[in-house]
Scaffold this active site. Structure first.
Site, mmCIF file in Angstrom:
data_model
loop_
_atom_site.group_PDB
_atom_site.id
_atom_site.type_symbol
_atom_site.label_atom_id
_atom_site.label_comp_id
_atom_site.label_asym_id
_atom_site.label_seq_id
_atom_site.Cartn_x
_atom_site.Cartn_y
_atom_site.Cartn_z
ATOM 1 N N ALA A 84 0.879 -1.053 0.114
ATOM 2 C CA ALA A 84 -0.028 0.047 0.120
ATOM 3 C C ALA A 84 1.026 1.150 -0.279
ATOM 4 C CB ALA A 84 -0.763 -0.059 1.070
ATOM 5 N N THR A 127 11.345 0.686 -2.480
ATOM 6 C CA THR A 127 11.826 1.206 -4.458
ATOM 7 C C THR A 127 13.107 1.662 -4.283
ATOM 8 O OG1 THR A 127 11.249 2.892 -6.438
ATOM 9 C CG2 THR A 127 11.252 3.786 -4.062
ATOM 10 N N ASP A 128 13.347 1.005 -5.483
ATOM 11 C CA ASP A 128 14.854 1.399 -5.564
ATOM 12 C C ASP A 128 15.389 3.182 -5.917
ATOM 13 O OD1 ASP A 128 13.475 2.346 -8.187
ATOM 14 O OD2 ASP A 128 15.277 1.555 -9.597
ATOM 15 N N TYR A 153 7.912 11.783 -2.978
ATOM 16 C CA TYR A 153 7.707 10.306 -3.073
ATOM 17 C C TYR A 153 8.663 9.245 -2.427
ATOM 18 C CZ TYR A 153 7.786 5.285 -4.475
ATOM 19 O OH TYR A 153 7.317 4.376 -5.421
ATOM 20 N N SER A 154 9.784 9.406 -3.071
ATOM 21 C CA SER A 154 11.106 8.728 -2.604
ATOM 22 C C SER A 154 11.761 9.087 -0.995
ATOM 23 C CB SER A 154 11.541 8.933 -3.490
ATOM 24 O OG SER A 154 12.145 9.554 -3.448
ATOM 25 N N LYS A 157 9.249 6.696 0.941
ATOM 26 C CA LYS A 157 9.500 5.187 0.392
ATOM 27 C C LYS A 157 10.784 4.690 1.879
ATOM 28 C CE LYS A 157 8.374 2.654 -1.288
ATOM 29 N NZ LYS A 157 6.365 1.866 -1.241
ATOM 30 N N ASN A 182 11.900 -0.147 -12.310
ATOM 31 C CA ASN A 182 10.454 0.225 -12.195
ATOM 32 C C ASN A 182 9.376 -1.488 -12.843
ATOM 33 O OD1 ASN A 182 11.453 2.849 -12.372
ATOM 34 N ND2 ASN A 182 10.111 3.678 -13.257
ATOM 35 N N TYR A 210 9.311 13.746 -20.834
ATOM 36 C CA TYR A 210 9.750 14.967 -20.304
ATOM 37 C C TYR A 210 11.477 14.874 -20.663
ATOM 38 C CZ TYR A 210 6.436 13.550 -16.505
ATOM 39 O OH TYR A 210 4.982 12.877 -16.451
ATOM 40 N N ASP A 275 10.632 19.258 -18.215
ATOM 41 C CA ASP A 275 11.131 18.348 -17.357
ATOM 42 C C ASP A 275 10.061 18.165 -16.066
ATOM 43 O OD1 ASP A 275 12.673 16.083 -17.361
ATOM 44 O OD2 ASP A 275 14.540 17.013 -17.801
HETATM 45 P P1 NAD Z 1 -0.409 1.416 -7.100
HETATM 46 O O1 NAD Z 1 0.046 2.983 -6.863
HETATM 47 O O2 NAD Z 1 -1.088 0.820 -8.398
HETATM 48 O O3 NAD Z 1 -1.148 1.119 -5.730
HETATM 49 C C1 NAD Z 1 -1.935 1.037 -4.521
HETATM 50 C C2 NAD Z 1 -2.177 0.573 -4.312
HETATM 51 O O4 NAD Z 1 -1.998 1.022 -2.362
HETATM 52 C C3 NAD Z 1 -3.876 0.685 -4.350
HETATM 53 O O5 NAD Z 1 -4.907 -0.224 -4.622
HETATM 54 C C4 NAD Z 1 -4.653 1.888 -3.286
HETATM 55 O O6 NAD Z 1 -5.797 1.591 -3.679
HETATM 56 C C5 NAD Z 1 -3.566 1.142 -2.598
HETATM 57 N N1 NAD Z 1 -3.723 2.453 -1.300
HETATM 58 C C6 NAD Z 1 -2.979 3.833 -1.654
HETATM 59 N N2 NAD Z 1 -3.134 4.645 -0.285
HETATM 60 C C7 NAD Z 1 -3.632 3.476 0.807
HETATM 61 C C8 NAD Z 1 -3.837 3.739 2.308
HETATM 62 N N3 NAD Z 1 -3.753 4.750 2.853
HETATM 63 N N4 NAD Z 1 -4.510 1.381 2.770
HETATM 64 C C9 NAD Z 1 -4.493 1.301 2.100
HETATM 65 N N5 NAD Z 1 -4.058 0.702 0.564
HETATM 66 C C10 NAD Z 1 -3.468 2.084 0.164
HETATM 67 O O7 NAD Z 1 1.443 1.366 -6.422
HETATM 68 P P2 NAD Z 1 1.889 0.189 -7.421
HETATM 69 O O8 NAD Z 1 2.625 0.523 -8.365
HETATM 70 O O9 NAD Z 1 0.744 -1.309 -7.696
HETATM 71 O O10 NAD Z 1 3.271 0.174 -6.544
HETATM 72 C C11 NAD Z 1 2.898 -0.951 -5.141
HETATM 73 C C12 NAD Z 1 3.803 -1.325 -4.369
HETATM 74 O O11 NAD Z 1 5.080 -1.223 -5.031
HETATM 75 C C13 NAD Z 1 4.101 0.577 -3.586
HETATM 76 O O12 NAD Z 1 4.349 0.541 -2.897
HETATM 77 C C14 NAD Z 1 5.770 1.587 -5.048
HETATM 78 O O13 NAD Z 1 6.200 2.101 -4.115
HETATM 79 C C15 NAD Z 1 6.608 -0.031 -4.879
HETATM 80 N N6 NAD Z 1 6.972 -0.004 -6.084
HETATM 81 C C16 NAD Z 1 6.430 0.528 -7.283
HETATM 82 C C17 NAD Z 1 7.610 0.454 -8.288
HETATM 83 C C18 NAD Z 1 6.794 1.021 -9.831
HETATM 84 O O14 NAD Z 1 7.034 0.662 -10.493
HETATM 85 N N7 NAD Z 1 5.504 0.810 -9.643
HETATM 86 C C19 NAD Z 1 8.423 -0.054 -8.464
HETATM 87 C C20 NAD Z 1 9.112 -0.480 -6.935
HETATM 88 C C21 NAD Z 1 8.117 -0.579 -5.888
HETATM 89 O O1 TDX Z 2 4.680 11.478 -19.404
HETATM 90 C C1 TDX Z 2 5.722 11.037 -18.291
HETATM 91 N N1 TDX Z 2 6.905 11.199 -19.420
HETATM 92 C C2 TDX Z 2 8.321 10.556 -19.278
HETATM 93 O O2 TDX Z 2 9.453 10.917 -19.985
HETATM 94 C C3 TDX Z 2 6.272 10.005 -17.778
HETATM 95 C C4 TDX Z 2 4.479 10.180 -16.861
HETATM 96 C C5 TDX Z 2 6.877 9.659 -17.288
HETATM 97 N N2 TDX Z 2 8.028 10.288 -18.103
HETATM 98 C C6 TDX Z 2 9.585 9.834 -17.392
HETATM 99 C C7 TDX Z 2 9.640 10.223 -15.869
HETATM 100 C C8 TDX Z 2 10.760 9.191 -15.942
HETATM 101 O O3 TDX Z 2 11.782 9.612 -16.203
HETATM 102 O O4 TDX Z 2 9.205 7.439 -17.726
HETATM 103 C C9 TDX Z 2 10.329 7.794 -16.274
HETATM 104 C C10 TDX Z 2 9.453 7.058 -15.638
HETATM 105 O O5 TDX Z 2 8.130 7.932 -15.281
HETATM 106 P P1 TDX Z 2 7.065 7.215 -14.255
HETATM 107 O O6 TDX Z 2 6.204 5.892 -14.674
HETATM 108 O O7 TDX Z 2 6.508 8.082 -13.478
HETATM 109 O O8 TDX Z 2 7.621 5.836 -13.391
HETATM 110 P P2 TDX Z 2 9.730 6.363 -11.814
HETATM 111 O O9 TDX Z 2 9.452 8.070 -11.700
HETATM 112 O O10 TDX Z 2 10.287 6.316 -12.252
HETATM 113 O O11 TDX Z 2 8.902 5.829 -10.974
HETATM 114 C C11 TDX Z 2 8.411 4.497 -10.689
HETATM 115 O O12 TDX Z 2 9.344 3.324 -10.793
HETATM 116 C C12 TDX Z 2 9.916 3.955 -9.120
HETATM 117 C C13 TDX Z 2 7.095 4.140 -10.019
HETATM 118 O O13 TDX Z 2 6.043 5.295 -10.420
HETATM 119 C C14 TDX Z 2 7.563 4.115 -8.588
HETATM 120 O O14 TDX Z 2 6.691 4.015 -7.796
HETATM 121 C C15 TDX Z 2 8.284 3.403 -8.150
HETATM 122 O O15 TDX Z 2 9.319 3.666 -7.277
#
Ligand code: NAD
Ligand code: TDX
Length: 339
Positions: A84, A127-128, A153-154, A157, A182, A210, A275
């Site tokens: 979450a 997350t990285d 955000y980071s 985390k 990612n 961006y 950006d």
């Molecule tokens: P997401 O935004 O798709 O999903 C987040 C989920 O958490 C949603 O279902 C939302 O309803 C729920 N949520 C948000 N706030 C909440 C709260 N207060 N209580 C209960 N539930 C809540 O996110 P994701 O991309 O699936 O990421 C999941 C996890 O993985 C996160 O912790 C994120 O930091 C981490 N992560 C994501 C990526 C990525 O590339 N997406 C990479 C590395 C780590």
């Molecule tokens: O419209 C866009 N155009 C663009 O150039 C968006 C949405 C992103 N970008 C760029 C920004 C980043 O360099 O693309 C790259 C990826 O962007 P995101 O998808 O927003 O990911 P990032 O910011 O790298 O973070 C993601 O990876 C780590 C996840 O959203 C995080 O939840 C995770 O922790």
């Protein structure tokens, strides 16, 4: 694993729903409780097939509210996997308040509940991005790289990871932090780069890039991430951190061109936009530890992963069209009441 109940938080989001499906499909001996607040990013439809399954229970609630966590843990929980989070960097730049509440306070509330219940594992999905910016082309993030987060955000985390560390050291909670690069794949909310590119391209709309488009991310298919997490749950050592990554670095421009090529759309759809503030130039994970200690290997290369992901978004147009049209909020209100 044998007959245990796993509390998955954020199980209606992108990675959480893929992980719940992975457990339900591959672990008949596991019961899942899914605690999710259903924010804009949470979609119960992602797991619709499991509603009514005696091995699955959904609880709508907020990880930062102790009463909601207690409700989810009624009946006993053996392990917790905490997905979450507020997860989108751009949203955290607009307003970081909810990021602190959910990502930091939420983790503290879960850790406290875990400690009191005496769970046997607590997996924190990190997350990285907590390592900050590698800058140029040299180097990889290892588990020893100092934390240097650059976005709200980071930073939230990183704070959560440090709380997990403290609960291991102070209370002996058997907690593990994973830090993944990612992710991409099915059910990813189309605010993130790859689903945004795919869905815009399918509608012949501009693909926002961006800055100069040369920022580098290290991509992993969500299925490979879920398999790594299952391994960490089974064999990971408490107190440890595991970096997880697909060793698949691409500039954003390379990703956009791969998507356009897959969908047979013209490069004239590329649109360079201002950006992101504080935009990290490069992330790249060294996954040597999880490979060596736990024997995990990614299976899907980037070309295969993009092909499958594009196909999923083509076949599931209704899923993302409803999100993009804002219909989901109304759907939640009707289905689950206000809040
Ligand atoms: P997401 O935004 O798709 O999903 C987040 C989920 O958490 C949603 O279902 C939302 O309803 C729920 N949520 C948000 N706030 C909440 C709260 N207060 N209580 C209960 N539930 C809540 O996110 P994701 O991309 O699936 O990421 C999941 C996890 O993985 C996160 O912790 C994120 O930091 C981490 N992560 C994501 C990526 C990525 O590339 N997406 C990479 C590395 C780590
Ligand atoms: O419209 C866009 N155009 C663009 O150039 C968006 C949405 C992103 N970008 C760029 C920004 C980043 O360099 O693309 C790259 C990826 O962007 P995101 O998808 O927003 O990911 P990032 O910011 O790298 O973070 C993601 O990876 C780590 C996840 O959203 C995080 O939840 C995770 O922790």
């Amino acid at each position: 694993m044998s007959d245990r109940t796993i509390l998955v938080t954020g199980g209606c989001g992108f990675i959480g729903s893929n992980f719940v499906r992975h457990l339900m499909d591959n672990r008949p001996d596991v019961r899942v409780v899914n605690l999710d607040k259903l924010t804009y990013a949470g979609n119960p439809e992602n797991l619709a097939g499991f509603e009514g399954d005696p091995r699955y229970r959904f609880v709508r609630g907020d990880v930062s509210e102790p009463a909601d966590v207690a409700r989810a843990m009624e009946g006993g929980v053996d392990e917790i996997v905490n997905f979450a989070a507020e997860s989108h960097v751009d949203r955290s730049i607009l307003d970081s308040r909810l990021f602190v509440k959910t990502n930091v306070v939420g983790t503290q509330v879960l850790l406290e509940a875990a400690r009191r219940a005496g769970v046997s594992r607590f997996i924190q999905i990190g997350t990285d991005e907590v390592y900050g910016d590698l800058g140029g082309p040299e180097g990889l993030f290892t588990e020893e790289t100092p934390l240097a987060p650059n976005s709200p955000y980071s930073a939230s985390k990183a704070a959560a990871d440090l709380l997990v560390r403290s609960y291991f050291r102070t209370y002996g909670l058997p907690a593990i932090v994973t830090r993944c690069s990612n992710n991409y794949g099915p059910f990813q909310y189309p605010e993130k780069l790859i689903p945004l590119l795919v869905t815009n391209a399918l509608d012949d709309r501009p693909l926002p890039i961006y800055g100069d488009g040369l920022n580098v991310r290290d991509w992993i298919h969500v299925e490979d991430h879920c398999r790594a997490l299952e391994t960490v749950l089974e064999r990971g050592r408490p107190g440890e951190t595991y970096n997880i990554g697909g060793s698949s670095e691409r500039t954003n421009l390379e990703v956009a061109r791969a998507v356009l090529a897959r969908l047979e759309k013209p490069e004239s759809l590329l649109s360079f936009v201002p950006d992101r503030p504080g935009h990290d130039r490069r992330y790249a994970i060294d996954p040597a530890k999880v490979r060596r200690e736990l024997g995990w290997e990614p299976r899907l290369d980037f070309a295969t992963g993009i092909d499958r992901t594009a196909r999923w978004y083509i076949e599931n147009r209704r899923w993302w069209e409803r999100i993009k049209s804002g219909e989901y909020r109304e759907y939640y209100r009707l289905q689950y009441g206000p809040g």
